[in-house]
Write a protein that holds these residues in place. Structure first.
Motif, mmCIF file in Angstrom:
data_model
loop_
_atom_site.group_PDB
_atom_site.id
_atom_site.type_symbol
_atom_site.label_atom_id
_atom_site.label_comp_id
_atom_site.label_asym_id
_atom_site.label_seq_id
_atom_site.Cartn_x
_atom_site.Cartn_y
_atom_site.Cartn_z
ATOM 1 N N ALA A 34 29.012 7.169 -14.143
ATOM 2 C CA ALA A 34 28.382 6.964 -12.830
ATOM 3 C C ALA A 34 27.251 7.959 -12.615
ATOM 4 O O ALA A 34 26.267 7.659 -11.951
ATOM 5 N N ARG A 35 27.436 9.167 -13.146
ATOM 6 C CA ARG A 35 26.430 10.225 -13.001
ATOM 7 C C ARG A 35 26.327 10.954 -14.328
ATOM 8 O O ARG A 35 27.274 10.923 -15.127
ATOM 9 N N ALA A 36 25.207 11.633 -14.523
ATOM 10 C CA ALA A 36 25.108 12.470 -15.719
ATOM 11 C C ALA A 36 24.168 13.631 -15.443
ATOM 12 O O ALA A 36 23.163 13.477 -14.745
ATOM 13 N N ILE A 37 24.533 14.773 -16.006
ATOM 14 C CA ILE A 37 23.667 15.946 -15.954
ATOM 15 C C ILE A 37 22.609 15.773 -17.045
ATOM 16 O O ILE A 37 22.940 15.684 -18.241
ATOM 17 N N ILE A 38 21.366 15.692 -16.613
ATOM 18 C CA ILE A 38 20.258 15.404 -17.525
ATOM 19 C C ILE A 38 19.647 16.706 -18.028
ATOM 20 O O ILE A 38 19.172 17.532 -17.240
ATOM 21 N N MET A 39 19.644 16.864 -19.330
ATOM 22 C CA MET A 39 19.073 18.096 -19.911
ATOM 23 C C MET A 39 17.555 18.086 -19.772
ATOM 24 O O MET A 39 16.912 17.029 -19.887
ATOM 25 N N PRO A 40 16.985 19.273 -19.521
ATOM 26 C CA PRO A 40 15.555 19.367 -19.192
ATOM 27 C C PRO A 40 14.656 19.727 -20.375
ATOM 28 O O PRO A 40 13.500 20.103 -20.161
ATOM 29 N N ASN A 41 15.171 19.599 -21.616
ATOM 30 C CA ASN A 41 14.365 20.080 -22.758
ATOM 31 C C ASN A 41 13.398 19.013 -23.261
ATOM 32 O O ASN A 41 13.416 18.606 -24.411
ATOM 33 N N LEU A 42 12.533 18.577 -22.340
ATOM 34 C CA LEU A 42 11.428 17.703 -22.728
ATOM 35 C C LEU A 42 10.293 18.570 -23.269
ATOM 36 O O LEU A 42 10.366 19.787 -23.257
ATOM 37 N N VAL A 43 9.236 17.895 -23.716
ATOM 38 C CA VAL A 43 8.027 18.631 -24.107
ATOM 39 C C VAL A 43 6.905 18.181 -23.182
ATOM 40 O O VAL A 43 6.497 17.034 -23.267
ATOM 41 N N PRO A 44 6.412 18.994 -22.255
ATOM 42 C CA PRO A 44 6.889 20.337 -21.898
ATOM 43 C C PRO A 44 8.194 20.253 -21.117
ATOM 44 O O PRO A 44 8.524 19.202 -20.546
ATOM 45 N N PRO A 45 8.932 21.356 -21.045
ATOM 46 C CA PRO A 45 10.225 21.338 -20.356
ATOM 47 C C PRO A 45 10.091 21.167 -18.844
ATOM 48 O O PRO A 45 9.030 21.413 -18.271
ATOM 49 N N PRO A 71 21.207 10.110 -11.953
ATOM 50 C CA PRO A 71 20.885 11.253 -12.810
ATOM 51 C C PRO A 71 20.936 12.542 -11.996
ATOM 52 O O PRO A 71 20.365 12.609 -10.911
ATOM 53 N N LEU A 72 21.628 13.541 -12.510
ATOM 54 C CA LEU A 72 21.692 14.854 -11.854
ATOM 55 C C LEU A 72 20.779 15.781 -12.651
ATOM 56 O O LEU A 72 21.030 16.053 -13.820
ATOM 57 N N MET A 73 19.729 16.236 -12.011
ATOM 58 C CA MET A 73 18.681 16.929 -12.740
ATOM 59 C C MET A 73 18.998 18.422 -12.907
ATOM 60 O O MET A 73 19.776 18.999 -12.150
ATOM 61 N N THR A 74 18.349 19.020 -13.914
ATOM 62 C CA THR A 74 18.516 20.456 -14.169
ATOM 63 C C THR A 74 17.148 21.092 -14.375
ATOM 64 O O THR A 74 16.175 20.416 -14.720
ATOM 65 N N CYS A 75 17.128 22.389 -14.176
ATOM 66 C CA CYS A 75 15.907 23.173 -14.338
ATOM 67 C C CYS A 75 15.987 23.964 -15.641
ATOM 68 O O CYS A 75 17.015 24.564 -15.935
ATOM 69 N N TYR A 76 14.920 23.968 -16.408
ATOM 70 C CA TYR A 76 14.874 24.684 -17.696
ATOM 71 C C TYR A 76 14.398 26.109 -17.413
ATOM 72 O O TYR A 76 13.283 26.308 -16.919
ATOM 73 N N LEU A 77 15.228 27.079 -17.688
ATOM 74 C CA LEU A 77 14.863 28.466 -17.397
ATOM 75 C C LEU A 77 13.925 29.027 -18.463
ATOM 76 O O LEU A 77 14.171 28.868 -19.661
ATOM 77 N N ASN A 108 13.622 21.722 -29.005
ATOM 78 C CA ASN A 108 12.766 21.950 -27.823
ATOM 79 C C ASN A 108 13.200 23.161 -26.997
ATOM 80 O O ASN A 108 13.250 23.108 -25.773
ATOM 81 N N SER A 109 13.456 24.262 -27.673
ATOM 82 C CA SER A 109 13.841 25.476 -26.943
ATOM 83 C C SER A 109 12.805 26.584 -27.126
ATOM 84 O O SER A 109 13.066 27.734 -26.798
ATOM 85 N N ALA A 110 11.623 26.227 -27.610
ATOM 86 C CA ALA A 110 10.595 27.244 -27.861
ATOM 87 C C ALA A 110 10.218 27.988 -26.583
ATOM 88 O O ALA A 110 9.845 29.159 -26.626
ATOM 89 N N HIS A 111 10.332 27.317 -25.433
ATOM 90 C CA HIS A 111 9.993 27.969 -24.167
ATOM 91 C C HIS A 111 11.212 28.606 -23.515
ATOM 92 O O HIS A 111 11.164 28.991 -22.347
#
Ligand code: NCD
Ligand code: ZN
Length: 345
Positions: A34-45, A71-77, A108-111
């Motif tokens: 029903a919901r999912a925590i969406i990882m933020p490691n896009l390019v760019p994050p 979708p439950l969004m997250t912030c890429y630190l 995609n963790s370079a940042h």
């Protein structure tokens, strides 16, 4: 027990990518979660509130008509990220958590974060406002053996962090070791962990069975059998600190079957089927409901879903490959399948 109905599960850790790949993979997640925590490691994050809103809208547009999925969004630190921006997105309900990728730990963790001190101000702010920190728990020190990187991270980074900021709510993502299980079990209620289906099913031998198996390579990499057995014990234990997170991480076949193949296992097409098989093998099927549908919402302070999902014993077939924007992705369980199937998915 041949049939099981549970409140609709949620996936507390998934990569759905963007563009054509996203169009192809989102329906698999939305079918059974029903919901999912969406990882933020896009390019760019995804590091700004505006980027998270735009990404959320693109995901929603990829959900098939008639299907309800949040979708439950997250912030890429990143080093030096502005605590005000992170808090603003949380308080506005745009993102539910922030993700710590140690720089260069994975895809995609370079940042990502170079050292925990670089995000101290934002971590303090998150502890104050009750915003969860999601952690990719591996050190990146080249001198540390790849199979030891999670255990070393717990000692070097996580333990000191929890001592310095005891109110910070933390999810140690996709745990793979007995050390991680023990750490979570021994910590207070602010510390939880997600467990993937693939880490419950394969050990590191699977990566080399008859030759190298790029589609079973992910990070953290699968560990030896003793660790897999500890993960299974934790998952079926009924302890609410352990809950479902697939870490489904699709990559096109050409990026996996390469001289330097990407890390990531695409498990979304049959995730609940895989988890059900594991709980059944452990003779703990009644505990799947807590792990898949109740403990995650409790940690994230969200309601349990009121729809239900029904699973039935019986073989499920999984495609050998799935098309995504002209490329192909090989799903987890391709060719072998699982012993359970989703009925109303
Ligand atoms: C993930 C990806 O491909 O984005 N890969 C993986 O092996 N799990 C990144 C991650 O979660 O580590
Ligand atoms: Zn992941």
């Amino acid at each position: 027990m041949d049939r099981l109905s549970i409140p609709m599960p949620d996936d507390w850790h998934v990569h759905v990518r963007d563009g054509a790949m996203m169009q192809a993979v989102v329906p698999y997640t939305a079918r059974q979660f029903a919901r999912a925590i969406i990882m933020p490691n896009l390019v760019p994050p995804v590091t700004t509130v505006a980027a998270a809103i735009a990404y959320r809208d693109r995901i929603l547009a990829a959900v098939p008509p008639g299907v309800s999925f949040q979708p439950l969004m997250t912030c890429y630190l990143t080093d030096g990220i502005d605590p005000d921006e992170v808090a603003r997105g949380f308080e506005a309900g745009v993102w539910v958590a922030a993700k710590l990728y140690p720089a260069h730990a994975t895809t995609n963790s370079a940042h990502g974060v170079s050292a925990i001190q670089a995000i101290q101000p934002v971590l303090e702010r998150m502890a104050t406002i009750g915003m969860p920190l999601l952690v990719h728990g591996e050190v990146t020190d080249r001198h540390v053996d790849i199979f030891d990187r999670e255990a070393v991270f717990i000692q070097r980074v996580l333990r000191p962090l929890t001592e310095a900021l005891p109110t910070l709510r933390i999810v140690l993502e996709h745990i793979t070791t007995a050390e991680a299980v023990a750490f979570v079990e021994q910590s207070g209620p602010t510390i939880a962990a997600t467990i993937t289906a693939h880490h419950l099913i394969i050990n590191r031998n699977a990566l080399f069975e008859g030759g190298i198996r790029p589609h079973l390579y992910c990070l953290p990499v699968a560990k030896r059998e003793t660790h897999r057995l500890e993960l299974r014990r934790a998952a079926v234990s009924g302890n609410p600190k352990f809950f479902l997170g697939t870490d489904s991480a699709p990559h096109p076949t050409h990026a996996k079957e390469a001289a330097c193949g990407c890390a990531g296992i695409f498990s979304a097409p049959a995730a609940m089927e895989a988890y059900a098989q594991v709980f059944d093998e452990e003779a703990k099927l009644p505990r799947l409901e807590g792990f898949a549908s109740r403990f995650g919402p409790a940690f994230y302070r969200l309601p349990v879903n009121d729809r239900t999902l029904t699973l039935e014993r019986g073989p499920t077939d999984i495609a050998e490959r799935i098309e995504a924007g002209g490329a192909f992705i090989v799903p987890f369980g391709a060719g072998t399948g699982f012993a359970w199937r989703v009925l109303n998915g």
